[in-house]
Design a protein around this motif. Structure first.
Motif, PDB file in Angstrom:
ATOM      1  N   TYR A  80      55.541 -17.626  71.093  1.00 35.63           N
ATOM      2  CA  TYR A  80      56.051 -18.670  70.199  1.00 35.63           C
ATOM      3  C   TYR A  80      57.560 -18.886  70.225  1.00 35.63           C
ATOM      4  CZ  TYR A  80      58.262 -15.595  66.744  1.00 35.63           C
ATOM      5  OH  TYR A  80      59.109 -14.716  66.122  1.00 35.63           O
ATOM      6  N   HIS A  81      58.339 -18.097  70.913  1.00 41.00           N
ATOM      7  CA  HIS A  81      59.792 -18.155  70.807  1.00 41.00           C
ATOM      8  C   HIS A  81      60.365 -19.513  71.202  1.00 41.00           C
ATOM      9  CE1 HIS A  81      60.246 -13.494  70.951  1.00 41.00           C
ATOM     10  NE2 HIS A  81      60.205 -13.948  69.711  1.00 41.00           N
ATOM     11  N   MET A 105      51.996 -17.754  64.353  1.00 39.13           N
ATOM     12  CA  MET A 105      53.390 -17.329  64.286  1.00 39.13           C
ATOM     13  C   MET A 105      54.341 -18.518  64.234  1.00 39.13           C
ATOM     14  SD  MET A 105      53.295 -13.948  66.742  1.00 39.13           S
ATOM     15  CE  MET A 105      54.768 -13.146  66.085  1.00 39.13           C
ATOM     16  N   VAL A 106      53.986 -19.623  64.884  1.00 39.96           N
ATOM     17  CA  VAL A 106      54.780 -20.848  64.730  1.00 39.96           C
ATOM     18  C   VAL A 106      54.792 -21.266  63.268  1.00 39.96           C
ATOM     19  CG1 VAL A 106      54.944 -23.297  65.314  1.00 39.96           C
ATOM     20  CG2 VAL A 106      54.351 -21.641  67.088  1.00 39.96           C
ATOM     21  N   ALA A 107      53.613 -21.217  62.634  1.00 38.92           N
ATOM     22  CA  ALA A 107      53.531 -21.591  61.225  1.00 38.92           C
ATOM     23  C   ALA A 107      54.306 -20.624  60.336  1.00 38.92           C
ATOM     24  CB  ALA A 107      52.062 -21.649  60.794  1.00 38.92           C
ATOM     25  N   HIS A 163      55.576  -8.102  73.816  1.00 41.63           N
ATOM     26  CA  HIS A 163      56.799  -8.809  73.434  1.00 41.63           C
ATOM     27  C   HIS A 163      56.651  -9.465  72.059  1.00 41.63           C
ATOM     28  CE1 HIS A 163      60.370 -11.310  74.055  1.00 41.63           C
ATOM     29  NE2 HIS A 163      59.644 -12.396  73.898  1.00 41.63           N
ATOM     30  N   THR A 164      55.469  -9.985  71.769  1.00 41.56           N
ATOM     31  CA  THR A 164      55.076 -10.451  70.430  1.00 41.56           C
ATOM     32  C   THR A 164      53.611 -10.086  70.227  1.00 41.56           C
ATOM     33  OG1 THR A 164      54.186 -12.652  70.979  1.00 41.56           O
ATOM     34  CG2 THR A 164      56.585 -12.483  70.742  1.00 41.56           C
ATOM     35  N   ALA A 165      53.105 -10.394  69.044  1.00 44.89           N
ATOM     36  CA  ALA A 165      51.687 -10.135  68.760  1.00 44.89           C
ATOM     37  C   ALA A 165      50.771 -11.152  69.424  1.00 44.89           C
ATOM     38  CB  ALA A 165      51.456 -10.140  67.253  1.00 44.89           C
ATOM     39  N   GLY A 166      51.321 -12.297  69.847  1.00 40.09           N
ATOM     40  CA  GLY A 166      50.487 -13.371  70.371  1.00 40.09           C
ATOM     41  C   GLY A 166      50.625 -13.638  71.846  1.00 40.09           C
ATOM     42  N   ASP A 167      51.161 -12.680  72.605  1.00 40.49           N
ATOM     43  CA  ASP A 167      51.398 -12.879  74.040  1.00 40.49           C
ATOM     44  C   ASP A 167      50.121 -13.182  74.809  1.00 40.49           C
ATOM     45  OD1 ASP A 167      54.051 -12.154  73.628  1.00 40.49           O
ATOM     46  OD2 ASP A 167      53.747 -10.079  74.244  1.00 40.49           O
TER      47      ASP A 167
END
Length: 316
Positions: A80-81, A105-107, A163-167
């Motif tokens: 999401y970054h 994560m965007v939300a 790197h994130t939870a949603g990779d």
């Protein structure tokens, strides 16, 4: 002397390289800046990671048009970054695909991340006025989704947190090529400020289990051949472990965040100090490693204000 905040002092344009890493598979790289992957199928094109702005994305489109006139149908977001997603509108894609966790994560923190990264990376956000708003995936999945570009199959997979939870990664089986986003880096610091240190190694194991012939990493040169692929995976593993291990030891004995900072520097500086964005990443990495060692599973949301407070406490 205090170091200039994050990457604010890095205003030098980077040299772009567009490398074919498999048949009709390309890696757009730029000396440690965020990479973009290009998958050309029989009837359409898939982009992996969109760049920070439509201005930067237009440079990717220019390279794509140098090798194919097929329509860009899909943009895939590895996570999401902001530096990865806010340029998505430039591609005119029919669908923007990400993991369900990435969309969540965007939300949850997308706007805060945008504001934060804008302050950290002013060069990457030149032309920011063309960003229409947050990039929202139009298609999501939880573990795996297969997309066919004509006969060419692309497997999009969540292999674990890193790197994130949603990779997610994109795997092209006909060529044995993987696009990993920031799970794997090459001679660039891993940004771990939203990371999951305890899971990252297992996710790297899952990637290695595919025995990829080539990898387009999140930052750094394209990785071609078994030796380069293996070296990059193990180097990423070492970077993550070398960041977490000393921070966790300090946290376990009740030491302070500043003590963790000193301990991580002592271990990481000799090995990684010359890597791209190393000084930028280090305070965020230490802060997250210390939090995780204290039992905080979900990374705290970074804001422009928190960024600078933390930077002053550690790099000031």
């Amino acid at each position: 002397m205090a170091k200039e905040f994050a990457s604010r002092g890095d205003m030098t344009e980077k040299t772009i390289t567009f490398s074919e890493i498999g048949r009709d598979l390309w890696a757009f790289t730029a000396e440690g800046d965020p990479n973009t992957g290009v998958i050309i199928g029989d009837d359409s094109v898939m982009i992996i990671d969109a760049q920070a702005t439509p201005r930067l994305a237009a440079k990717v489109v220019e390279k794509v048009r140098s090798v194919t006139d097929k329509p860009i149908k899909y943009v895939v977001l590895s996570h999401y970054h902001a530096v990865r997603v806010l340029g998505a509108s430039a591609y005119g894609a029919e669908q923007v695909i990400a993991s369900e966790k990435c969309r969540a994560m965007v939300a949850e923190r997308g706007q805060e991340d945008w504001d934060s990264e804008f302050e950290r990376f002013p060069r990457l956000f030149q032309g920011r006025e063309s960003i229409p708003g947050l990039t929202w995936p139009t298609m999501t999945f939880t573990q795996k989704m297969t997309v066919y570009l004509g006969k060419r199959r692309v497997d999009l997979m969540h292999l674990g947190r890193a790197h994130t939870a949603g990779d997610i990664v994109a795997w092209v089986p006909d060529e044995g090529v993987m696009f990993t986003g920031d799970i794997v880096e090459y001679h660039s610091a891993c940004y771990c400020g939203d990371g999951h240190f305890g899971d990252w190694g297992g996710t790297l194991n899952a990637i290695a289990g595919f025995n990829p012939r080539a990898i387009a990493p999140g930052r750094g040169d394209a990785l071609i051949g078994d030796e380069m692929v293996s070296a990059a995976i193990e180097n990423t593993r070492d970077f993550v472990a070398s960041t977490y291990r000393p921070a966790a030891a300090v946290a376990a004995r009740g030491g302070s965040l500043k003590e963790a900072w000193d301990a991580v520097r002592a271990e990481c500086d000799p090995k990684f100090a010359d890597y791209a964005i190393y000084e930028h990443c280090l305070p965020f990495n230490v802060a997250r490693a210390y939090d995780e060692a204290l039992g905080m599973d979900t990374p705290r949301i970074w804001t422009a204000e928190r960024d600078k407070e933390m930077w002053e406490a550690l790099q000031g």
